[in-house]
Design a protein around this motif. Structure first.
Motif, short mmCIF file in Angstrom:
data_model
loop_
_atom_site.label_atom_id
_atom_site.label_comp_id
_atom_site.label_asym_id
_atom_site.label_seq_id
_atom_site.Cartn_x
_atom_site.Cartn_y
_atom_site.Cartn_z
N SER A 87 0.67 -0.98 -0.05
CA SER A 87 0.06 -0.13 -0.05
C SER A 87 0.85 1.15 -0.04
CB SER A 87 -0.94 -0.04 1.18
OG SER A 87 0.08 0.12 2.34
N LEU A 88 0.29 2.43 -0.31
CA LEU A 88 1.00 3.67 -0.40
C LEU A 88 1.26 4.06 0.80
CD1 LEU A 88 -0.74 5.19 -3.39
CD2 LEU A 88 1.59 4.85 -3.27
N ASN A 89 0.44 3.75 1.81
CA ASN A 89 0.67 4.34 3.29
C ASN A 89 1.99 4.69 3.77
OD1 ASN A 89 -2.05 4.62 3.10
ND2 ASN A 89 -2.50 2.65 4.08
N GLY A 90 2.82 3.34 3.74
CA GLY A 90 3.99 3.50 4.50
C GLY A 90 5.00 4.08 3.82
N ILE A 91 5.18 4.54 2.32
CA ILE A 91 5.76 5.19 1.57
C ILE A 91 5.97 6.67 1.64
CG2 ILE A 91 7.05 4.93 -0.91
CD1 ILE A 91 5.45 2.42 -1.08
N PRO A 92 7.03 7.31 1.78
CA PRO A 92 7.27 8.49 2.02
C PRO A 92 6.93 9.46 0.63
CG PRO A 92 9.27 7.68 2.44
CD PRO A 92 8.38 6.78 2.32
N GLY A 93 6.23 10.46 0.53
CA GLY A 93 6.24 11.17 -0.80
C GLY A 93 5.33 10.85 -1.79
N THR A 94 4.26 10.08 -1.46
CA THR A 94 3.39 9.44 -2.42
C THR A 94 2.17 10.37 -2.21
OG1 THR A 94 2.58 7.75 -0.78
CG2 THR A 94 4.08 7.09 -2.51
N GLN A 95 1.21 10.42 -3.21
CA GLN A 95 0.03 11.16 -3.39
C GLN A 95 -1.21 10.37 -3.58
OE1 GLN A 95 0.56 14.83 -5.60
NE2 GLN A 95 2.74 15.06 -4.80
N GLN A 96 -2.41 10.75 -2.99
CA GLN A 96 -3.54 9.78 -3.40
C GLN A 96 -4.20 10.54 -4.83
OE1 GLN A 96 -5.10 7.76 -1.60
NE2 GLN A 96 -3.46 7.56 -0.32
N ASN A 97 -4.84 9.93 -5.30
CA ASN A 97 -5.70 10.36 -6.47
C ASN A 97 -4.58 10.47 -7.66
OD1 ASN A 97 -7.93 9.91 -5.52
ND2 ASN A 97 -7.76 11.94 -4.41
N LYS A 98 -3.59 9.97 -7.65
CA LYS A 98 -2.51 10.14 -8.69
C LYS A 98 -1.87 8.85 -9.00
CE LYS A 98 -0.90 14.90 -8.77
NZ LYS A 98 0.23 15.80 -8.46
N ILE A 99 -1.37 8.73 -10.11
CA ILE A 99 -0.43 7.62 -10.56
C ILE A 99 0.74 7.60 -9.83
CG2 ILE A 99 0.85 6.19 -12.51
CD1 ILE A 99 -1.55 7.54 -14.25
N ASN A 100 0.93 6.72 -8.94
CA ASN A 100 2.35 6.91 -8.10
C ASN A 100 3.35 5.74 -8.54
OD1 ASN A 100 2.31 8.65 -5.98
ND2 ASN A 100 0.12 7.65 -5.77
N VAL A 153 7.07 4.44 -7.71
CA VAL A 153 8.15 4.47 -6.49
C VAL A 153 9.32 3.87 -6.93
CG1 VAL A 153 8.54 3.82 -4.08
CG2 VAL A 153 6.14 4.54 -4.66
N ALA A 154 10.30 4.30 -6.93
CA ALA A 154 11.63 3.71 -7.58
C ALA A 154 12.64 3.65 -6.46
CB ALA A 154 11.96 4.43 -8.69
N PHE A 155 13.30 2.41 -6.32
CA PHE A 155 14.05 2.34 -5.05
C PHE A 155 15.55 2.33 -6.07
CE2 PHE A 155 11.97 0.94 -1.38
CZ PHE A 155 10.65 0.68 -1.91
N VAL A 156 16.43 3.42 -5.80
CA VAL A 156 17.54 3.48 -6.63
C VAL A 156 18.86 3.93 -5.66
CG1 VAL A 156 16.38 4.26 -8.65
CG2 VAL A 156 16.94 5.85 -6.86
N LEU A 173 11.26 8.86 -5.42
CA LEU A 173 12.62 8.33 -5.45
C LEU A 173 13.13 8.08 -4.27
CD1 LEU A 173 14.27 10.17 -8.38
CD2 LEU A 173 13.56 8.10 -8.80
N LEU A 174 13.41 6.80 -3.99
CA LEU A 174 13.96 6.29 -2.64
C LEU A 174 15.19 5.80 -2.74
CD1 LEU A 174 10.90 4.54 -1.31
CD2 LEU A 174 11.78 6.54 -0.82
N PHE A 175 16.46 6.48 -2.24
CA PHE A 175 17.69 6.18 -2.46
C PHE A 175 18.13 5.22 -1.13
CE2 PHE A 175 19.68 8.47 -5.92
CZ PHE A 175 18.60 9.44 -5.95
N ILE A 185 11.31 -1.10 -9.21
CA ILE A 185 10.17 -0.11 -9.39
C ILE A 185 8.85 -0.35 -9.12
CG2 ILE A 185 9.19 1.65 -11.29
CD1 ILE A 185 12.08 1.14 -12.75
N LEU A 186 8.13 -0.06 -8.33
CA LEU A 186 6.57 -0.17 -8.22
C LEU A 186 5.73 1.02 -8.80
CD1 LEU A 186 7.07 -0.79 -4.47
CD2 LEU A 186 6.19 -2.63 -6.00
N ILE A 187 4.84 0.53 -9.29
CA ILE A 187 3.80 1.30 -9.98
C ILE A 187 2.33 1.21 -9.27
CG2 ILE A 187 2.77 2.19 -12.08
CD1 ILE A 187 5.37 1.47 -13.50
N PHE A 188 1.66 2.08 -9.07
CA PHE A 188 0.45 2.08 -8.27
C PHE A 188 -0.48 2.71 -9.22
CE2 PHE A 188 3.24 1.90 -4.87
CZ PHE A 188 3.11 1.00 -4.10
N ASP A 189 -1.89 2.46 -9.31
CA ASP A 189 -2.78 3.17 -10.01
C ASP A 189 -3.33 4.18 -9.10
OD1 ASP A 189 -4.45 1.84 -8.48
OD2 ASP A 189 -5.34 0.77 -10.00
#
Lengths: 159, 290
Positions: free
Chosen positions: A24-37, A39-42, A70-72, A107-111
């Motif tokens: 889920s998006l909840n734990g990941i910092p910097g994500t926004q609701q109602n958008k295509i998210n 999340v890339a671990f780089v 972007l999560l380093f 890379i994770l992609i959320f709708d």
């Protein structure tokens, strides 16, 4: 009795799947609701990660419907938060919870509803751009219409 | 003179190098290794991250490039002077007892097989594969069986029919490069020792040029052994061209072609190992980028 044993056995087999927390998006910092998210671990040292960072930064600046995080991994990085682009750090142990195993980038992609629909262990610009185009047009990730919008002939008693 | 050709020091030197190179490492990085497990190509104690595809293409390029380069420069001299198959031919001469012969040949085959697999996974780890029944140990077993059958059974048949090195040398002009020739046909006593000892089936050096000759020089020694008991005190078979040595075996332009193919091979490997082809990086290779 036999049936019960079978159920208990299956319960043991699928124990991991039953108690696995959904991504889920909840734990990941910097994500926004109602958008295509996205999340890339780089990291900053790995050549494919540099290409990923460059590509996703460009993508976030050009599209307002997309939020890129972007999560380093295991690196001291200056935390910055733009409108669509968020740069953060994460420890390797924390990243393993989301599925980082041996390799990077991940890379994770959320709708838009916040459901994880795709994870990539490599960076492939053609796959990602096609997927994001489908999502932006309100389609499924494979390019088909959502179920309630489909016009299936067999449902309408045409035959 | 004749004993010089048998057991050429180059044979032992290449065998020694082939066996010891996988054991040479500095700070965990080897002299030459295609490290599939850690996804890196290690060369001269330097390591480059590379995917499995890149490693496989590197191995194929190295294989084709070396076969072409050696064919252009050393040609069939490689077979008699560097190929371990020639070492097996010499072992055949030394040991007559079939049991001892098998043990010695199998030891050589096992050493070669172990060293070959040790170019793809660290040698000390390969040893532990034997206790864990790992995949590497199975590969060593398969290769050792193959080598044993080639050294013990197929010998010259393999060299002249199946060996990839021969595929290339067979289509190149060969006649000027064959050195051993039957010079004094009038003194021959028809003992057929040279035909019997030849690792290649049905090769009669009396008939002149034969492409299948592997330049091992066994016939020269066999003929000398017989001739010492007779009037002639030297071998009837000897080197046709005294000037042609191992370093000057092909035509004048052969070396130029060899160097060109070698350079092309190195450029191709450099191109294949480019980090732009990487799909992802492995976290255990973090140290390579500092």
């Amino acid at each position: 009795m036999n049936k019960l044993l079978k159920i208990i056995f299956l319960g043991f087999v699928f124990l991991g799947a039953v108690f696995a927390a959904p991504l889920s998006l909840n734990g990941i910092p910097g994500t926004q609701q109602n958008k295509i998210n996205i999340v890339a671990f780089v990291t900053s040292w790995c050549p494919p990660c540099k290409i990923t960072t460059h590509y996703l930064t460009k993508l976030a600046n050009q599209n307002s419907q997309i939020s890129v995080s972007l999560l380093f991994v295991d690196e001291p990085m200056q935390i910055s938060s733009d409108n669509n682009l968020h740069i953060n750090t994460i420890t390797l142990q924390e990243a393993r919870k989301y599925g980082v195993n041996k390799s990077i980038p991940y890379i994770l992609i959320f709708d838009t509803s916040g459901k994880a629909i795709k994870k990539y262990h490599t960076f492939n610009p053609t796959l990602i751009s096609r997927l994001i185009n489908n999502l932006k047009n309100g389609l499924y990730e494979n390019g088909t219409l959502p179920q309630d919008e489909r016009i299936d002939l067999w449902q309408q008693n045409r035959f | 003179m004749a004993t010089k050709q048998i057991l050429a020091p180059s044979l032992l030197f290449t065998l020694f190098a082939y066996i010891t190179i996988p054991w040479m490492s500095f700070d965990g990085i080897h002299l030459l290794m295609f490290h599939f497990e850690k996804h890196r190509f290690e060369f001269f104690f330097m390591a480059f991250e590379s995917s499995t595809h890149q490693l496989i293409y590197t191995i194929v390029t190295l294989f084709i490039g070396l076969i072409l380069t050696l064919n252009f420069t050393l040609s069939r001299f490689f077979c008699g002077f560097y190929c371990p198959s020639a070492l097996a031919s010499i072992i055949h001469l030394k040991f007559k007892n079939p049991f001892v012969l098998f043990i010695v040949i199998f030891t050589l085959a096992f050493l070669l097989a172990f060293s070959t697999i040790a170019y793809f996974t660290p040698a000390y780890k390969l040893l532990s594969h034997y206790t864990e029944f790992g995949l590497g140990a199975i590969f060593v077993g398969i290769l050792a069986t193959l080598f044993t059958s080639i050294f013990l059974l197929f010998r010259g048949w393999y060299c002249s029919i199946l060996c990839p090195y021969f595929f290339v040398s067979a289509i190149l002009p060969q006649e000027g490069k064959q050195t051993f020739a039957f010079k004094e046909k009038e003194n021959c006593i028809d003992c057929h020792k040279c035909v019997k000892i030849c690792p290649v089936d049905d090769l009669d050096i009396k008939n002149g040029f034969d492409m299948r000759c592997v330049q091992c020089g066994l016939c020269e020694v066999a003929c000398e052994d017989v001739m010492m008991k007779h009037s002639q005190k030297h071998s009837l078979i000897s080197k046709k061209l005294e000037k042609i040595t191992i370093f000057n075996s092909f035509s004048k332009h052969g070396y130029i072609w060899g160097i060109i193919t070698f350079i092309i091979m190195i450029i191709m490997i450099y191109f294949i190992l480019d980090s732009g082809f990487l799909d992802n990086c492995y976290l255990n290779n973090k140290g390579l980028y500092r």
